[in-house]
Design a protein around this motif. Structure first.
Motif, PDB file in Angstrom:
ATOM      1  N   LEU A 206     -14.851 -14.246   5.030  1.00  0.00           N
ATOM      2  CA  LEU A 206     -13.570 -14.172   4.335  1.00  0.00           C
ATOM      3  C   LEU A 206     -13.520 -15.131   3.148  1.00  0.00           C
ATOM      4  CD1 LEU A 206     -11.112 -14.145   7.382  1.00  0.00           C
ATOM      5  CD2 LEU A 206     -11.997 -12.184   6.104  1.00  0.00           C
ATOM      6  N   GLU A 207     -12.837 -14.709   2.099  1.00  0.00           N
ATOM      7  CA  GLU A 207     -12.680 -15.525   0.898  1.00  0.00           C
ATOM      8  C   GLU A 207     -11.973 -16.840   1.203  1.00  0.00           C
ATOM      9  OE1 GLU A 207     -12.570 -14.688  -3.663  1.00  0.00           O
ATOM     10  OE2 GLU A 207     -13.931 -14.336  -2.009  1.00  0.00           O
ATOM     11  N   ASN A 208     -11.009 -16.808   2.125  1.00  0.00           N
ATOM     12  CA  ASN A 208     -10.177 -17.984   2.370  1.00  0.00           C
ATOM     13  C   ASN A 208     -10.928 -19.126   3.056  1.00  0.00           C
ATOM     14  OD1 ASN A 208      -7.354 -18.015   1.497  1.00  0.00           O
ATOM     15  ND2 ASN A 208      -6.989 -19.009   3.460  1.00  0.00           N
ATOM     16  N   LEU A 209     -12.117 -18.836   3.588  1.00  0.00           N
ATOM     17  CA  LEU A 209     -12.926 -19.867   4.241  1.00  0.00           C
ATOM     18  C   LEU A 209     -14.127 -20.267   3.380  1.00  0.00           C
ATOM     19  CD1 LEU A 209     -12.982 -18.503   7.905  1.00  0.00           C
ATOM     20  CD2 LEU A 209     -11.376 -20.117   6.876  1.00  0.00           C
ATOM     21  N   THR A 210     -14.143 -19.778   2.162  1.00  0.00           N
ATOM     22  CA  THR A 210     -15.301 -19.931   1.287  1.00  0.00           C
ATOM     23  C   THR A 210     -15.248 -21.227   0.495  1.00  0.00           C
ATOM     24  OG1 THR A 210     -15.440 -17.524   1.095  1.00  0.00           O
ATOM     25  CG2 THR A 210     -16.577 -18.805  -0.593  1.00  0.00           C
ATOM     26  N   GLU A 211     -16.417 -21.806   0.214  1.00  0.00           N
ATOM     27  CA  GLU A 211     -16.494 -22.991  -0.643  1.00  0.00           C
ATOM     28  C   GLU A 211     -15.823 -22.723  -1.990  1.00  0.00           C
ATOM     29  OE1 GLU A 211     -20.400 -24.431  -1.354  1.00  0.00           O
ATOM     30  OE2 GLU A 211     -20.690 -25.174   0.682  1.00  0.00           O
ATOM     31  N   LYS A 212     -15.223 -23.766  -2.561  1.00  0.00           N
ATOM     32  CA  LYS A 212     -14.534 -23.619  -3.834  1.00  0.00           C
ATOM     33  C   LYS A 212     -15.517 -23.382  -4.969  1.00  0.00           C
ATOM     34  CE  LYS A 212     -10.543 -26.504  -2.649  1.00  0.00           C
ATOM     35  NZ  LYS A 212      -9.770 -27.732  -3.005  1.00  0.00           N
ATOM     36  N   ARG A 213     -15.179 -22.416  -5.800  1.00  0.00           N
ATOM     37  CA  ARG A 213     -15.882 -22.172  -7.053  1.00  0.00           C
ATOM     38  C   ARG A 213     -14.802 -21.793  -8.064  1.00  0.00           C
ATOM     39  NH1 ARG A 213     -19.166 -23.922  -4.212  1.00  0.00           N
ATOM     40  NH2 ARG A 213     -21.374 -23.375  -3.957  1.00  0.00           N
ATOM     41  N   PRO A 214     -14.341 -22.743  -8.880  1.00  0.00           N
ATOM     42  CA  PRO A 214     -13.248 -22.466  -9.819  1.00  0.00           C
ATOM     43  C   PRO A 214     -13.526 -21.233 -10.671  1.00  0.00           C
ATOM     44  CG  PRO A 214     -13.751 -24.802  -9.785  1.00  0.00           C
ATOM     45  CD  PRO A 214     -14.830 -24.135  -8.975  1.00  0.00           C
ATOM     46  N   GLY A 215     -12.543 -20.346 -10.716  1.00  0.00           N
ATOM     47  CA  GLY A 215     -12.663 -19.135 -11.510  1.00  0.00           C
ATOM     48  C   GLY A 215     -13.418 -18.015 -10.824  1.00  0.00           C
ATOM     49  N   ILE A 216     -14.016 -18.295  -9.664  1.00  0.00           N
ATOM     50  CA  ILE A 216     -14.793 -17.283  -8.955  1.00  0.00           C
ATOM     51  C   ILE A 216     -14.172 -16.961  -7.605  1.00  0.00           C
ATOM     52  CG2 ILE A 216     -17.083 -16.692  -8.044  1.00  0.00           C
ATOM     53  CD1 ILE A 216     -17.035 -17.081 -11.073  1.00  0.00           C
ATOM     54  N   VAL A 217     -13.821 -17.991  -6.861  1.00  0.00           N
ATOM     55  CA  VAL A 217     -13.264 -17.838  -5.511  1.00  0.00           C
ATOM     56  C   VAL A 217     -11.763 -18.083  -5.554  1.00  0.00           C
ATOM     57  CG1 VAL A 217     -13.261 -18.735  -3.157  1.00  0.00           C
ATOM     58  CG2 VAL A 217     -15.426 -18.516  -4.410  1.00  0.00           C
ATOM     59  N   ARG A 219      -8.649 -18.646  -3.128  1.00  0.00           N
ATOM     60  CA  ARG A 219      -8.215 -18.898  -1.753  1.00  0.00           C
ATOM     61  C   ARG A 219      -6.708 -19.120  -1.751  1.00  0.00           C
ATOM     62  NH1 ARG A 219     -12.069 -23.442   0.839  1.00  0.00           N
ATOM     63  NH2 ARG A 219     -10.826 -24.733  -0.577  1.00  0.00           N
ATOM     64  N   ARG A 220      -6.003 -18.411  -0.904  1.00  0.00           N
ATOM     65  CA  ARG A 220      -4.559 -18.641  -0.802  1.00  0.00           C
ATOM     66  C   ARG A 220      -4.280 -19.662   0.285  1.00  0.00           C
ATOM     67  NH1 ARG A 220      -1.918 -15.340   3.089  1.00  0.00           N
ATOM     68  NH2 ARG A 220      -3.320 -13.943   4.218  1.00  0.00           N
ATOM     69  N   TRP A 221      -3.205 -20.402   0.136  1.00  0.00           N
ATOM     70  CA  TRP A 221      -2.884 -21.451   1.087  1.00  0.00           C
ATOM     71  C   TRP A 221      -2.494 -20.859   2.435  1.00  0.00           C
ATOM     72  CZ3 TRP A 221       1.222 -22.785   4.158  1.00  0.00           C
ATOM     73  CH2 TRP A 221       1.147 -24.046   4.772  1.00  0.00           C
ATOM     74  N   LEU A 222      -3.043 -21.439   3.506  1.00  0.00           N
ATOM     75  CA  LEU A 222      -2.662 -21.087   4.869  1.00  0.00           C
ATOM     76  C   LEU A 222      -2.525 -22.376   5.668  1.00  0.00           C
ATOM     77  CD1 LEU A 222      -5.082 -18.098   5.668  1.00  0.00           C
ATOM     78  CD2 LEU A 222      -2.611 -17.963   5.339  1.00  0.00           C
ATOM     79  N   PRO A 223      -1.662 -22.413   6.669  1.00  0.00           N
ATOM     80  CA  PRO A 223      -1.525 -23.614   7.507  1.00  0.00           C
ATOM     81  C   PRO A 223      -2.862 -23.964   8.162  1.00  0.00           C
ATOM     82  CG  PRO A 223       0.264 -22.062   7.913  1.00  0.00           C
ATOM     83  CD  PRO A 223      -0.732 -21.342   7.065  1.00  0.00           C
TER      84      PRO A 223
END
Length: 304
Positions: A206-217, A219-223
């Motif tokens: 899932l995208e939301n658990l993916t390492e940050k890559r500005p402009g590529i990934v 991720r929406r905020w989740l608790p």
């Protein structure tokens, strides 16, 4: 005494390398020193992906080739550009469409998911086989999916004309990818080819658990508790890409194998040899699928 020539870096083509799994496969493979061709539909997004990779791997050897897997003419033109660059050591056939609520079609009139995920790559492989054969040990990696477990091919209505359901279209397209991938390796072996065909899947990525890559990934905020719960059965796309990357460049990978995460139900974990359902290797269905694909794309892969 003549000086020894420095071995050329392996050349790896990754379709859909500007986002998701394809981005991380390209980044991970580039980190090994390979030359990577980013075969993407959108040149601007591919350029941003290349910039992101170079921020992490300053000496990354990257090339962009515009490739729309939903358009046979674009595939033909892209393949010609790739072939002009020399032999291809590995093709990672990653790009694809995941879900389409309404039935849509490709530029050539194929149902979008079957036409892109399977037929587009079938055509690209047919065009690139000469370049893969020129490599010392060419390799093709097909992106499978755990969804194949619940799918069955319907080759009487492969485009879901009679009844369209998005998940059915997706899971059948991925089963087609896997069935073709295993059949291709059998035929390559029978032909005495040095090229091998491998299937790999990312588990539940899932995208939301993916390492940050500005402009590529994105991720929406989740608790935090929700994220923690998700991590018990899911992983990020950076981790999901690892079985594909390993299948692409791993020294011990053999043709006809199926790679995926080693965890529970193959949902998460490190790259490992895993098992596909038997119906993904059905020879009768594979022969029908091959003939149908050749007829629809008007291409016949030449195995040598």
């Amino acid at each position: 005494m003549s000086a020894e020539r420095t071995p050329l870096r392996p050349r790896v083509v990754v379709t859909g390398a500007n986002a998701g799994l394809g981005y991380f496969v390209a980044e991970q493979v580039a980190a090994t020193g390979a030359r990577v061709v980013l075969a993407c539909r959108d040149e601007g997004r591919a350029s941003r992906a290349a910039e992101s990779m170079r921020r992490r791997i300053p000496d990354a050897d990257l090339e962009i080739v515009v490739t729309d897997l939903a358009d046979l003419s674009s595939i033909r033109a892209a393949a010609a550009r790739i072939i002009a660059g020399g032999p291809v050591d590995t093709l990672v056939a990653n790009a694809g469409v995941v879900g389409s609520k309404k039935r849509q079609t490709t530029a050539d009139g194929f149902e979008l998911q079957f036409g892109t995920n399977h037929l587009g790559h079938f055509a690209l492989i047919a065009h690139l086989l000469p370049a893969l054969t020129q490599a010392e040990a060419g390799r093709i990696v097909h992106l499978g999916s755990i969804s194949h477990r619940w799918a069955r091919l319907d080759l009487d209505d492969p485009m879901l004309v009679s009844r369209y359901r998005s998940y059915t279209a997706y899971s059948r397209s991925k089963l087609a990818v896997m069935t073709f991938g295993f059949e291709l390796d059998r035929r390559l072996r029978a032909a005495g080819s040095s090229v091998r065909s491998v299937v790999a899947h990312p588990g539940f990525a899932l995208e939301n658990l993916t390492e940050k890559r500005p402009g590529i990934v994105t991720r929406r905020w989740l608790p935090a508790p929700i994220v923690g719960l998700m991590r018990t059965v899911c992983q990020g796309k950076d981790q999901g890409a690892r079985p594909l990357s390993y299948a692409a460049v791993g020294a011990d990978v053999q043709g006809g194998e199926y790679w995926g995460p080693d965890g529970w139900f193959q949902l998460t974990g490190a790259p490992a040899l895993v098992k596909a359902k038997k119906h993904a290797s059905n020879r009768k269905a594979a022969a029908r699928l091959w003939n149908l694909s050749a007829r629809l794309t008007r291409l016949q892969p030449v195995l040598e």
